[in-house]
Design a protein around this motif. Sequence first.
Motif, short mmCIF file in Angstrom:
data_model
loop_
_atom_site.label_atom_id
_atom_site.label_comp_id
_atom_site.label_asym_id
_atom_site.label_seq_id
_atom_site.Cartn_x
_atom_site.Cartn_y
_atom_site.Cartn_z
N GLY A 38 0.81 -1.22 0.00
CA GLY A 38 0.00 0.00 0.00
C GLY A 38 0.84 1.26 0.00
N ILE A 39 1.94 1.23 0.74
CA ILE A 39 2.86 2.38 0.76
C ILE A 39 3.43 2.61 -0.63
N VAL A 40 3.89 1.54 -1.27
CA VAL A 40 4.52 1.66 -2.59
C VAL A 40 3.49 2.14 -3.62
N VAL A 41 2.27 1.64 -3.57
CA VAL A 41 1.23 2.09 -4.49
C VAL A 41 1.00 3.59 -4.35
N THR A 42 0.93 4.07 -3.12
CA THR A 42 0.72 5.50 -2.89
C THR A 42 1.88 6.32 -3.44
N LEU A 43 3.09 5.86 -3.24
CA LEU A 43 4.28 6.57 -3.74
C LEU A 43 4.36 6.51 -5.26
N SER A 75 -0.91 15.99 -5.25
CA SER A 75 -1.52 14.99 -4.38
C SER A 75 -3.01 14.81 -4.68
N THR A 76 -3.64 15.79 -5.32
CA THR A 76 -5.05 15.67 -5.64
C THR A 76 -5.30 14.71 -6.79
N CYS A 77 -4.27 14.37 -7.56
CA CYS A 77 -4.50 13.43 -8.66
C CYS A 77 -3.88 12.08 -8.38
N CYS A 78 -3.38 11.89 -7.16
CA CYS A 78 -2.80 10.61 -6.80
C CYS A 78 -3.90 9.60 -6.48
N GLN A 119 2.34 5.57 8.26
CA GLN A 119 2.61 6.96 8.61
C GLN A 119 4.10 7.28 8.57
N ALA A 120 4.93 6.33 8.94
CA ALA A 120 6.37 6.56 8.99
C ALA A 120 7.01 6.64 7.62
N ASN A 121 6.33 6.12 6.59
CA ASN A 121 6.97 6.00 5.29
C ASN A 121 6.32 6.82 4.18
N LEU A 122 5.30 7.61 4.51
CA LEU A 122 4.70 8.49 3.52
C LEU A 122 4.98 9.93 3.88
N PRO A 123 5.33 10.77 2.89
CA PRO A 123 5.50 12.20 3.17
C PRO A 123 4.16 12.81 3.59
N PRO A 124 4.19 13.88 4.35
CA PRO A 124 2.95 14.45 4.90
C PRO A 124 1.88 14.72 3.86
N GLU A 125 2.27 15.19 2.67
CA GLU A 125 1.26 15.55 1.68
C GLU A 125 0.54 14.34 1.10
#
Length: 227
Positions: free
Chosen positions: A67-72, A93-96, A116-122
Amino acid sequence: ARQLHSPSATFHFASRTIRLQQDWRRLGVAAVVWDAAVVLCAYLEMEGIDLRDRSVIELGAGTGLLGIVVTLLAQGSCLTGTKEPAGVRALCSTCCAHVTITDRAAALEFLESNVQANLPPELRPRAVVKELTWGKDLDNFPPGAFDFVLGADIIYLEETFVELLQTLEHLCSERTVILLSCRIRYERDLKFLKMLRERFSVSKVHYDSSKDVHIYKAQRGSRKDDF
């Protein structure tokens, strides 16, 4: 086996280093990174699958790597690099992808901390950790609302097969692409694939011989759309 019992694991995807906590002693299989997750992450990145503005759900997320990698990756397909002005990053971030990362209740606190530890705040608002016990919490998820349903090494307990299939049918519409990565360890794993083929059109899209991991794509009916 030694890696499974390590307190942490480090990976590099989407031009970022991802450091995940592991806790075999407390949470068992749900709190370690399995090869199937690594292979599916690599497949998504290598194939350049467009995840922008897609709704994605991961089942049995465990440590949260996929899930982290998909978001990135969704951010990376929108903008490359991290030196853009803050306003541009916010617009990006609005088109992610909208990523829902699920597991059973006992694993959620651990899962949330890794996400939470591996995603940037935005990007943190784009990834939601949510409880999902297969076949039991389906009213909390809109039917057919997801573009992608992902699962890594979630096919191993035969007593969960019926509930897993029920969950897949609930989450999927005609357009949904299911991607399941797994190692075929036992005869029961093949039984699940047979059950899956009775409900979905299934094809094998990748095999990693070094890790003995298969990736299967499934869609409703006879659809075999490209990504």
